[in-house]
Motif scaffolding. Sequence first.
Motif, PDB file in Angstrom:
ATOM      1  N   GLU A   1      63.572 116.335 -24.294  1.00 56.92           N
ATOM      2  CA  GLU A   1      64.088 115.975 -22.967  1.00 56.92           C
ATOM      3  C   GLU A   1      65.249 116.868 -22.561  1.00 56.92           C
ATOM      4  OE1 GLU A   1      64.065 111.818 -21.556  1.00 56.92           O
ATOM      5  OE2 GLU A   1      64.032 111.315 -23.692  1.00 56.92           O
TER       6      GLU A   1
ATOM      7  N   GLU B   1      54.091 105.786 -24.431  1.00 57.53           N
ATOM      8  CA  GLU B   1      55.023 104.871 -23.775  1.00 57.53           C
ATOM      9  C   GLU B   1      56.371 105.563 -23.544  1.00 57.53           C
ATOM     10  OE1 GLU B   1      55.356 101.226 -25.920  1.00 57.53           O
ATOM     11  OE2 GLU B   1      53.197 100.785 -25.849  1.00 57.53           O
ATOM     12  N   TYR B   2      56.839 106.275 -24.555  1.00 54.80           N
ATOM     13  CA  TYR B   2      58.105 106.993 -24.435  1.00 54.80           C
ATOM     14  C   TYR B   2      57.986 108.098 -23.389  1.00 54.80           C
ATOM     15  CZ  TYR B   2      62.417 109.296 -25.980  1.00 54.80           C
ATOM     16  OH  TYR B   2      63.676 109.844 -26.024  1.00 54.80           O
TER      17      TYR B   2
ATOM     18  N   ASP C   1      68.151 112.664 -29.226  1.00 53.50           N
ATOM     19  CA  ASP C   1      67.518 112.035 -28.065  1.00 53.50           C
ATOM     20  C   ASP C   1      66.091 112.521 -27.837  1.00 53.50           C
ATOM     21  OD1 ASP C   1      68.254 114.577 -27.425  1.00 53.50           O
ATOM     22  OD2 ASP C   1      69.068 114.095 -25.446  1.00 53.50           O
TER      23      ASP C   1
ATOM     24  N   LEU D   1      62.007 112.909 -29.274  1.00 51.67           N
ATOM     25  CA  LEU D   1      61.079 112.042 -30.004  1.00 51.67           C
ATOM     26  C   LEU D   1      60.072 112.879 -30.773  1.00 51.67           C
ATOM     27  CD1 LEU D   1      60.021 108.992 -30.340  1.00 51.67           C
ATOM     28  CD2 LEU D   1      58.259 109.705 -28.730  1.00 51.67           C
TER      29      LEU D   1
ATOM     30  N   LEU E   1      52.980 104.820 -29.012  1.00 51.58           N
ATOM     31  CA  LEU E   1      54.407 104.786 -28.688  1.00 51.58           C
ATOM     32  C   LEU E   1      54.840 106.099 -28.043  1.00 51.58           C
ATOM     33  CD1 LEU E   1      57.031 103.256 -28.746  1.00 51.58           C
ATOM     34  CD2 LEU E   1      57.413 104.027 -31.080  1.00 51.58           C
TER      35      LEU E   1
ATOM     36  N   PRO F   1      56.885 107.334 -34.801  1.00 44.26           N
ATOM     37  CA  PRO F   1      56.084 106.766 -33.711  1.00 44.26           C
ATOM     38  C   PRO F   1      54.681 107.351 -33.722  1.00 44.26           C
ATOM     39  CG  PRO F   1      58.276 107.367 -32.923  1.00 44.26           C
ATOM     40  CD  PRO F   1      58.170 107.890 -34.334  1.00 44.26           C
TER      41      PRO F   1
ATOM     42  N   ARG G   1      58.236 106.708 -19.862  1.00 45.67           N
ATOM     43  CA  ARG G   1      59.625 106.422 -19.465  1.00 45.67           C
ATOM     44  C   ARG G   1      60.393 107.716 -19.208  1.00 45.67           C
ATOM     45  NH1 ARG G   1      59.059 102.533 -23.680  1.00 45.67           N
ATOM     46  NH2 ARG G   1      60.191 103.887 -25.132  1.00 45.67           N
ATOM     47  N   ALA G   2      60.140 108.726 -20.038  1.00 44.55           N
ATOM     48  CA  ALA G   2      60.828 110.004 -19.856  1.00 44.55           C
ATOM     49  C   ALA G   2      60.439 110.641 -18.526  1.00 44.55           C
ATOM     50  CB  ALA G   2      60.497 110.938 -21.013  1.00 44.55           C
TER      51      ALA G   2
END
Length: 710
Positions: free
Chosen positions: A365, A293-294, A349, A351, A290, A286, A297-298
């Motif tokens: 995360e 964006e991730y 999980d 990134l 991206l 990514p 959301r996180a």
Amino acid sequence: MIKTNGFATQQNSINFGENLHHRMLMHILLIEEDAQDYLIIRQFLDEQSGKSKIDWAPNYESALKSSKSETYDVYLIGYYARHSKQEAFLRWLYRFAKAPIILLLKTEDDTQHLDLSAHKIDYLLKKQLNWSLLHRVIRYINQLIDIEKSCQHYQLSFKHAVQFVGIFSPKGKVLEANQTALDSINCSLEQVQNQYVWETPWAKNNQAQFKSAIATAAHGEFTHYELELETEQQNPTIIDFSLTPIKNEMGKVLWLLAEGRDLSERKDIEQQLNHATLHDHLTGLPNRQLFFEYLERAMQKLAHNHRRLAILFIDIDRFRMVNESLGHDMGDWLLMEIAERLQSCIAPDNLLARFGGDEFAIIQEYVDDLADATRLAATINQELAQPFLLDGCEVVTSASIGITYSYDEHDDGANLLRDADTAMYRAKMMGKSRYAVYNQSMETNALSRLKIEAELHRGLERDDFVLFYQPQLDLENEQISGVEALIRFNHPYKGLMSPVEFIPILEDSGIIVTLSEWILHTACTQFKIWQARGFPMQRIAVNLSALQFRSQNLASLVAKVLHDTHLDAQHLELELTEHSLLEDTHTAIKTINRFQEMGICVTIDDFGTGYASLNYLKRFPANCLKIDKSFIQEITSSKIDAEITKAMINMAHALDMSVIAEGVETIEQRDFLHQNNCNFVQGYLYAPAMSEHDFIAWAHQYCKLQHHVI
């Protein structure tokens, strides 16, 4: 009407100048084996010889030869049933001729043996032959030929169209379908013909949409849908499907033209473009967009489950050296290998993203505490510490890692990344191959650093940089042997700033490259002036930054400065840090050799603070070794520092190098160095770095005390 030997003729009834294709002459080939009929027909045609051009073929060998060499508008052939040569010739003619073929029969009985399936073939009885009838038959056949050509064009276009094409009845029955449409469901036309389209495999899971489309089109309205068809390979195909009602003059719908365009490739391309937009082209990871964006959301998930996340910002140490020494292809290869190792360090999980260049970032995360992130950072540096083997070349690298930890669900993702970036710079300043956790003081330092960087840029434009000079003395006679030029920044509000405050910023920002050229030119110019005034000094020493040392045109630049300032190369000493030499030993050796060829003295600066082995040191063709002041400070109180210093002096002399010690502040230090054969010293015991004016005053006073007149 005139009767001639049983043949009917009509004179002046047709003007063959108005034949099809609008030619002035009709080109006719007459083929007749019967000699009597041949003469009669020839006489008949000769009557119009001014209106047409006629070739005669008394046999089929001659006819074949003429047909291959000439282009004819009409073939007139005397027909004889079960004539083997004629049958062979006709088969050839049916296949290759593009003009009307008119068979001339003696009786009606001969028609039972004729094959008139081709549109370009017809017959006339010889006894009925006249120009009017012949002309009508020719015109009729030519029209059929044109129609056949058009039909063939439409049929071929229909059959081989890359889009889905079909013809349905107004009630929805399949009348025709092209090969593309049939291939999509792996069926033949016979299997779907006369079936309602919603009962065919095309309409699997789409019966309602097909029925609605047929009903709408049957009422004369164009309709359009986007359908998903399932193929035999179970790969869904997206079809842009439309129905166009075809009507007659009265407005009645005769049939429905179905067209379908396969959008699967376009969808795939859109997905590929979307992937390319959001992913790094080199590593496939990514990209920054991206990542954000991730991260967004996180952060939203954090607000719901009250968990925390960490961001690790990673910068590869010394990556520029790999690019410059091994080439960009090897650099790209190294980045791909690094990406794989980083990916192996993180949980599924999490990134990993590449931000470009040699920068990566990780979103970790569901961390329980900060220790989770620091353990990951330590793991990454352990993994990257293992050598990379690139095309037989072993490359060792490491990473500087900045860590930030989300303590509050209201934290902003962009701010977290900024803090991780700030911490990464702190890790790099700590010595690289390290990690640092963000704290508030780092932000203050970062802002201060940005402010200083801006001030340095302005200072370069306003000539706020000045050179100071620190003398170097020969321990044997304590005479001034040389002088080192040292840069100072005259801040408009703070006054003179210590190099410790701005040199690292100059190097990181790249300003040092431009500034170093100015330093070199100014120092050489000043030394030339002192020479003219009779100052008894042998050399002026100028420091080269690691960034400048990697420049491919460094030797050319130095040569130009010497030429412009008229300074002899033997009076210039260039100081190179141990760190800069170790970054690319092969290039360093070549550059030092070039300086030696020019007659320039080369000194290895800050020796003892790096990791140069004796094996490396003996390969560097340097003239002098400068012992770092960190060893000199304790030589009279620390046995270890004293022994190390003595070992360095002996090693340098064994390699035929002279030695200079910096940071000499006491007589005891001077005496120790003299007793152990150190050649030169500099430090506060004699003088600090001084401005040009103060240096001249000091030099006069010192020489006077030494009973040496300038």
